[in-house]
Scaffold this motif. Sequence first.
Motif, short mmCIF file in Angstrom:
data_model
loop_
_atom_site.label_atom_id
_atom_site.label_comp_id
_atom_site.label_asym_id
_atom_site.label_seq_id
_atom_site.Cartn_x
_atom_site.Cartn_y
_atom_site.Cartn_z
N ILE A 101 9.09 -0.43 3.39
CA ILE A 101 7.68 -0.83 3.43
C ILE A 101 7.09 -0.80 2.02
CG2 ILE A 101 6.75 1.50 3.83
CD1 ILE A 101 4.82 0.20 5.87
N PHE A 102 6.34 -1.84 1.69
CA PHE A 102 5.74 -1.99 0.36
C PHE A 102 4.25 -2.26 0.49
CE2 PHE A 102 10.12 -3.30 0.00
CZ PHE A 102 10.53 -2.96 -1.27
N ILE A 103 3.51 -1.87 -0.54
CA ILE A 103 2.11 -2.28 -0.63
C ILE A 103 2.06 -3.56 -1.47
CG2 ILE A 103 1.62 -0.90 -2.70
CD1 ILE A 103 -1.17 -0.35 -1.48
N THR A 104 1.21 -4.50 -1.09
CA THR A 104 1.09 -5.76 -1.82
C THR A 104 0.02 -5.62 -2.91
OG1 THR A 104 -0.62 -6.60 -0.34
CG2 THR A 104 1.68 -7.06 0.26
N GLU A 105 -0.08 -6.63 -3.76
CA GLU A 105 -1.12 -6.63 -4.79
C GLU A 105 -2.50 -6.58 -4.14
OE1 GLU A 105 -1.14 -6.42 -8.11
OE2 GLU A 105 1.02 -6.07 -8.00
N GLN A 106 -2.62 -7.28 -3.03
CA GLN A 106 -3.89 -7.27 -2.30
C GLN A 106 -4.20 -5.87 -1.76
OE1 GLN A 106 -4.21 -10.66 0.31
NE2 GLN A 106 -5.90 -9.77 1.45
#
Length: 344
Positions: free
Chosen positions: A79-84
Motif C-alpha cells: 500500500i502506498f500514499i499518492t501525491e494527492q
Amino acid sequence: MYFQKLLLVIIHKFNGERSSMAPYYLLKGKKSGQTIQDVTYFDLHPFFSLYPKLSKEEYNVEISTLLSKNLIEVKEAFIFITEQGLGQIKSMRENLYNGWDLRGNEHIFWRRLDLTVQTLSHFQANEKRFIPNQKDNAIHHFVRGFLLKRNFQSSTYGSQFKNQLMLLLENPKLLEIHRTLFVYRLSGYKESGLTWEQLAQEQNSTILDMKFQFIECLHILLSDITAEKFPDLYELSKDIYVLTPLTDSASKTSQLFEKGYTIDEIAQMRFLKLNTIEDHVIEIVSANQMFPIYSFITSEQLQRVLDISKQLKTKKLKIIRENASDLSYFQIRLALTKGEEVHG
C-alpha cells in the motif's frame, strides 16, 4: 475525514513497504512479531493499539474510500500514499496520541471519571439513588474506594473537583472539538452523555472520526495530569499507563535472558522454536533499548545494516540481505529495531 487522514499518515510512515492490512493490525494492537517490530522500524509508537475494537469491515470501508479518492494505491500487495494523499496530510497538525504506553487504557480512566462526575452531581443535588452510567463492577469498586477516601458529599469537594476538571480542559493542546466531545460524553444529574451516533450527527461527522478524536483528547489530558496539579484526577489515572509493554510470552523470555541463559537454551527450556525466541528478542529490544544485543550482532554489522537501509531507502529484509548476505534475517531485524536509538 479525520480517521481517513490518520490512515494516510500511518500509510505514509509505512513507506510503501507493507500490505494494506498493516495499518489495521497496528491500530488493533496486534501482538505479532511483525507488528511489534514495525512499530519501531517505522516510528509508529503513537498509533499502536489506538482502537482495539476496530472491525475489519469498518477499516475496509475507509481503505476503499481512500482508494476511490486516489489518495492511496495498492501495487503488488503493498500500500502506498499518492501525491494527492500527501497533499491531504501536509497541512495536518501533529497527532498527539500515546498508544504504545496506554494501549486503550485511557477508556478505563474515562469510565472512572464519568462515574465520579455522575456520582458527585447527584449527591450535590441531594439525590443519592441513581442508575450508574458505567456498568463495569471493577469501575464501581474503584470509584467507590476513591470517593470514600474523600468528603465527597460536601459542596466544597464538588467545587474542588469541578475546578480541577475546568483547569484540565484549559490545556492549550486541546482543540475545540476535543473539549466538546469530553463535555458532551459526560453524564450527570438528569443529564446523560451523548451517544457516538448523536455526536456524529451534531458534528456532521462520522462515528469513527468522533471516537478517534476523543481518544486523542484523553491522551492529551492524561499527559498533563500530575499529582501536584490535579491530585484527584491523578488518583483516577492510577495504573493506566502500561509499565511492561511486552506480551506474556516475551516477558518470560526476557526473564530468562536476565538469568543468563542463551537464546538456544531458552528455546529448549520453553519448548519453542528458535524463530519464536528471536521474535521475542525483537519485541524486547523494541520495548527496552538497553537490552544487550551485541552477543547477536557486532556494532559494525549493525551500522552496516543501517547504512544499507538508509542508502536504499528501504526496510525490506530481502533487499537488505541481498546487500549483506553474510548476515541472517534475525540480525538485520535486530539492527533495524535497534536503529531507532542509533539515529534517534
